[in-house]
Design an enzyme around this catalytic site. Sequence first.
Site, PDB file in Angstrom:
ATOM      1  N   HIS A   1       0.884  -1.164   0.000  1.00 40.34           N
ATOM      2  CA  HIS A   1       0.000   0.000   0.000  1.00 40.34           C
ATOM      3  C   HIS A   1       0.922   1.214   0.000  1.00 40.34           C
ATOM      4  O   HIS A   1       2.028   1.165   0.566  1.00 40.34           O
ATOM      5  CB  HIS A   1      -0.832   0.130   1.275  1.00 40.34           C
ATOM      6  CG  HIS A   1      -1.723  -1.029   1.617  1.00 40.34           C
ATOM      7  ND1 HIS A   1      -1.266  -2.166   2.215  1.00 40.34           N
ATOM      8  CD2 HIS A   1      -3.057  -1.174   1.490  1.00 40.34           C
ATOM      9  CE1 HIS A   1      -2.301  -2.982   2.432  1.00 40.34           C
ATOM     10  NE2 HIS A   1      -3.386  -2.411   2.003  1.00 40.34           N
TER      11      HIS A   1
ATOM     12  N   ASP B   1       2.441   1.928   3.319  1.00 42.09           N
ATOM     13  CA  ASP B   1       3.472   1.009   3.838  1.00 42.09           C
ATOM     14  C   ASP B   1       4.866   1.496   3.484  1.00 42.09           C
ATOM     15  O   ASP B   1       5.817   1.277   4.228  1.00 42.09           O
ATOM     16  CB  ASP B   1       3.334  -0.394   3.228  1.00 42.09           C
ATOM     17  CG  ASP B   1       1.957  -0.968   3.372  1.00 42.09           C
ATOM     18  OD1 ASP B   1       1.299  -0.672   4.379  1.00 42.09           O
ATOM     19  OD2 ASP B   1       1.539  -1.723   2.464  1.00 42.09           O
TER      20      ASP B   1
HETATM   21  C1  XLS Z   1      -7.517  -6.663   4.728  1.00 43.46           C
HETATM   22  C2  XLS Z   1      -7.040  -6.923   3.380  1.00 43.46           C
HETATM   23  C3  XLS Z   1      -5.904  -6.034   2.928  1.00 43.46           C
HETATM   24  C4  XLS Z   1      -5.786  -6.094   1.419  1.00 43.46           C
HETATM   25  C5  XLS Z   1      -5.024  -4.967   0.827  1.00 43.46           C
HETATM   26  O1  XLS Z   1      -8.186  -7.463   5.356  1.00 43.46           O
HETATM   27  O2  XLS Z   1      -6.713  -8.265   3.271  1.00 43.46           O
HETATM   28  O3  XLS Z   1      -4.721  -6.390   3.548  1.00 43.46           O
HETATM   29  O4  XLS Z   1      -5.234  -7.287   1.001  1.00 43.46           O
HETATM   30  O5  XLS Z   1      -5.540  -3.735   1.126  1.00 43.46           O
END
Ligand code: XLS
Length: 434
Positions: free
Chosen positions: A103, A106
């Site tokens: 993201h 991150d």
């Molecule tokens: C949350 C999601 C997130 C997505 C990406 O539960 O799994 O991590 O994979 O935003």
Amino acid sequence: MTDFFADISPIRFAPEAEDDLSFRHYDPDEVVVGKRLEDHLRFSVAWWHGFAWPGGDPFGGQTFDRPWFPDRAGGDTMAAAKLKADAAFEMFAILGQPFFCFHDADIRPEGDGFAGNTANLEEMVDYIGAKMEAGGPRLLWGTANLFSHRRYMAGAATNPDPDVFAFAAATVKTCIDATHRLGGANYVLWGGREGYETLLNTDLARERQQAGRFLCMAVEYARKIGFEGAILIEPKPQEPTKHQYDYDVATVYGFLKDFGLEGEVCVNVEQGHAILAGHSFEHELALAASLGIFGSIDMNRNDYQSGWDTDQFPNDVPEVARAYYEVLRAGGFTTGGTNFDAKLRRQSLDPVDLIAAHVGAMDVCARGLKAAARMLEDGALEAARAARYAGWDGSDLLDLDLAAIAERVEEQGLNPAPVSGRQERLENIVNRYV
Ligand code: XLS
Ligand code: NI
Ligand code: NI
């Protein structure tokens, strides 16, 4: 260079090794049904859980002690983000997996508003891009974090405040740009806080329209700049909001149909989300494939007792095998892959725990995929399935109407005899391979 993973050497395939830092089942070069394992599985590490997550739970905060966390890095947040990226690429070199995901939040520190965020993101994309060019893994997908910052507490695309919609849309633009620049194979949109807590303050119909328009804008922009990767929605039924609009694969398909996007957008199916929705992982995969929207997977399991998204590394070979069986039946991954959207337990403090978690997960997936391939090659399951529906071969029944069918039933004196579904015998076949 950091010394975070100081003494850990690159992981090798060594089935007879005594230590716990070797692959026993994952040989990237092993050819299974015509393809190298690495190309089948397309493993990806998730930046957020590995490097950004502090180890908190609802009862306590940070347990991990990472040199790039604010309490240790001092005030220079950009230097901390670069240190985090250095450590990430050091882990990638140890694991040798072909992909990673992130993201925006991150990889870049929070900036001063939109312009600050964008500047930070661009600087980090340059930094990471240089590491990728130097031989690091490729980008499986990029995405925008539209759920952590308090501005998104009532959603991003579905926010009652149009200014939040605008901020989120602008942020997605920068994240598609970043993903495109780094050669991402996919762009993912997970619902985040696109849902609601109470209908008492929610205009459900309006929010759904906002979400549909937002997704259309993202698709239009990605295509306009020449991004050729797949655009994926990641369904999830609950968490963080009580009711998420992208509940499961079936709900997402209805949503895509409604906005004319079923040919443009596919799904990233997460095992834990499937379980939260009351489905099995393989059900969600089979449904996505049958609807022509299968894209990629997040391979992280939930605890079956907890009822929330525990994001654990996979360790159940039969379950993983059933999932890869559906992936192989669907023809395998094209742009997608196996992303470990999984985090350590909060007591697993040591850097080596992070490596071992991924090594184990990659081995479990390799065992699962090989078992699935053998089940497919055996052919008994597919033959039984075909035999079960054989009566439909050449049948014109679906072209008739009820009256014509009634006539035929009478004419032919139809009185069908029930046939065994053979479930136990089929389960016994699966058990030979897992
Ligand atoms: C949350 C999601 C997130 C997505 C990406 O539960 O799994 O991590 O994979 O935003
Ligand atoms: Ni999740
Ligand atoms: Ni996920």
